[in-house]
Write a protein that holds these residues in place. Structure first.
Motif, PDB file in Angstrom:
ATOM      1  N   ARG A 290       8.348  -4.672 -10.797  1.00 57.31           N
ATOM      2  CA  ARG A 290       9.115  -5.466 -11.764  1.00 57.31           C
ATOM      3  C   ARG A 290       8.397  -5.509 -13.099  1.00 57.31           C
ATOM      4  NH1 ARG A 290      12.900  -8.643  -8.491  1.00 57.31           N
ATOM      5  NH2 ARG A 290      12.901  -7.340  -6.642  1.00 57.31           N
ATOM      6  N   ALA A 291       8.225  -4.330 -13.682  1.00 60.06           N
ATOM      7  CA  ALA A 291       7.543  -4.239 -14.973  1.00 60.06           C
ATOM      8  C   ALA A 291       8.452  -3.472 -15.917  1.00 60.06           C
ATOM      9  CB  ALA A 291       6.231  -3.489 -14.804  1.00 60.06           C
ATOM     10  N   ARG A 292       8.250  -3.677 -17.205  1.00 60.53           N
ATOM     11  CA  ARG A 292       9.066  -2.914 -18.167  1.00 60.53           C
ATOM     12  C   ARG A 292       8.503  -1.518 -18.371  1.00 60.53           C
ATOM     13  NH1 ARG A 292      12.077  -6.029 -22.938  1.00 60.53           N
ATOM     14  NH2 ARG A 292      12.424  -8.021 -21.933  1.00 60.53           N
ATOM     15  N   SER A 293       7.194  -1.364 -18.151  1.00 65.92           N
ATOM     16  CA  SER A 293       6.617  -0.024 -18.259  1.00 65.92           C
ATOM     17  C   SER A 293       5.464   0.085 -17.279  1.00 65.92           C
ATOM     18  CB  SER A 293       6.149   0.255 -19.689  1.00 65.92           C
ATOM     19  OG  SER A 293       5.113  -0.611 -20.031  1.00 65.92           O
ATOM     20  N   LEU A 294       5.170   1.304 -16.905  1.00 62.19           N
ATOM     21  CA  LEU A 294       4.102   1.560 -15.954  1.00 62.19           C
ATOM     22  C   LEU A 294       3.430   2.859 -16.339  1.00 62.19           C
ATOM     23  CD1 LEU A 294       5.294   1.207 -12.261  1.00 62.19           C
ATOM     24  CD2 LEU A 294       3.571  -0.155 -13.431  1.00 62.19           C
ATOM     25  N   GLY A 295       2.111   2.858 -16.220  1.00 60.91           N
ATOM     26  CA  GLY A 295       1.394   4.061 -16.611  1.00 60.91           C
ATOM     27  C   GLY A 295       0.645   4.732 -15.494  1.00 60.91           C
ATOM     28  N   GLU A 296       0.851   4.271 -14.263  1.00 59.74           N
ATOM     29  CA  GLU A 296       0.034   4.865 -13.212  1.00 59.74           C
ATOM     30  C   GLU A 296       0.856   5.806 -12.359  1.00 59.74           C
ATOM     31  OE1 GLU A 296      -2.748   3.582  -9.547  1.00 59.74           O
ATOM     32  OE2 GLU A 296      -2.076   2.030 -10.900  1.00 59.74           O
TER      33      GLU A 296
END
Ligand code: GLU
Length: 306
Positions: A290-296
């Motif tokens: 539930r995040a607006r962006s993810l980098g992993e």
């Protein structure tokens, strides 16, 4: 079973890449796992941004990934009549007005809202003498729009102060995305919009237009957007590599893992068909972060870190 129809609506600004694959996979699974239909709509409204060959690349990549759509692919560039009809209706009800302000004039006098400058309403009461219209804006009439996103939770905007009266027909005679998407989702009978969270802040504008035009509001689920180490959205501008249609499985596995689905390692070597059999049987929207962006995420040729 409850009727469900989803869609993937790529802009043909380049080939399918990991970022856009996530929206394709999420919308596909949410519709298909419930026995619903899944449509593809090409959002080619903005001629200068359309890259020749990109539509073919995107459709071939979807095909290679085993994601088959229902019916004909719809092209927004061929749908001006439908957008004109909606514009006409809004105009007749005095819900839109011509605006003569340049970007510079707006920048000089506006505050920043959720999506750029908030239009200060300069031309709402009529064009200043001697000025000609550059665009058409919809009067937000102080509307407060709230909705519950299946992933991002409760969202609320006061359109006038958070966004301002927004453009629906541009100076260069192009219909704005906000209008086109609302007309198309309604006409195509879309019940479930699953797309990247970069569009979360646009959703209240779209719901507002749906209400003005008497359209139903679909359910919304905004997926986290894949970002690179600099926090930038993966896109053509950030040189996201294209999905390799000859080796779709690693990319699909990475997309499913990005979306929080716990794929058994054995499936990393599976064929596309077996991967979808598993994914369709096990898809769980509640597992999506539930995040607006993810980098992993990490997949051969595409890496990102927090
Ligand atoms: N065409 C938009 C994009 O590629 C998506 C629009 C939507 O899903 O509503 O970012």
């Amino acid at each position: 079973m409850e009727h469900c129809r989803g869609r993937f609506a790529p802009s043909p600004t380049g080939p399918l890449h990991f970022g856009s694959l996530i929206a394709a996979v999420g919308s596909y699974l949410e519709a298909r796992s419930r026995g619903g239909e899944w449509l593809v709509r090409v959002e080619d409204l903005d001629p200068p941004r359309v890259v020749p060959g990109a539509v073919g690349d995107i459709l071939r990549a979807l095909d290679a990934c085993g994601m088959h759509w229902d019916g004909q692919v719809i092209y927004q560039s061929a749908r001006s009549d439908a957008y004109h009809t909606a514009l006409h209706e809004l105009r007749q009800r005095s819900l839109i007005y011509p605006c003569a302000c340049s970007r510079r004039e707006i920048a000089d006098s506006a505050v920043t809202g959720v999506d750029g400058f908030v239009y200060p309403g300069t031309c709402r009461a009529g064009l200043p003498a001697g000025k000609t219209a550059r665009a058409l804006r919809v009067n937000t009439r102080n509307a407060a729009i709230g909705f519950v996103d299946a992933l991002q939770g409760r969202i609320r905007q006061d359109l006038e102060t958070d966004v301002g009266d927004f453009i629906i027909y541009r100076a260069d005679r192009v219909f704005a995305y906000q209008l086109a998407v609302v007309v198309d989702d309604a006409e195509q009978g879309i019940t479930d919009v699953v797309r990247g969270a970069d569009l979360l802040d646009s959703t209240p504008r779209q719901i507002y237009l749906q209400r003005l035009l008497g359209f139903a509001t679909p359910r919304y689920a905004h997926l986290p957007v894949a970002v690179n180490a600099e926090g930038e959205k993966l896109s053509k501008q950030t040189f996201a590599p294209a999905i390799d249609p000859r080796r779709p499985v690693p990319q699909l596995v990475a997309a499913l893992r990005f979306l929080g689905q716990e794929i058994p390692p054995a499936l990393e070597q599976a064929d596309v068909r077996s991967l979808w059999d598993w994914a369709l049987g096990n898809w769980n929207l509640a597992r999506v972060p539930r995040a607006r962006s993810l980098g992993e995420f990490s997949v051969e040729g595409v890496t990102g870190d927090r």
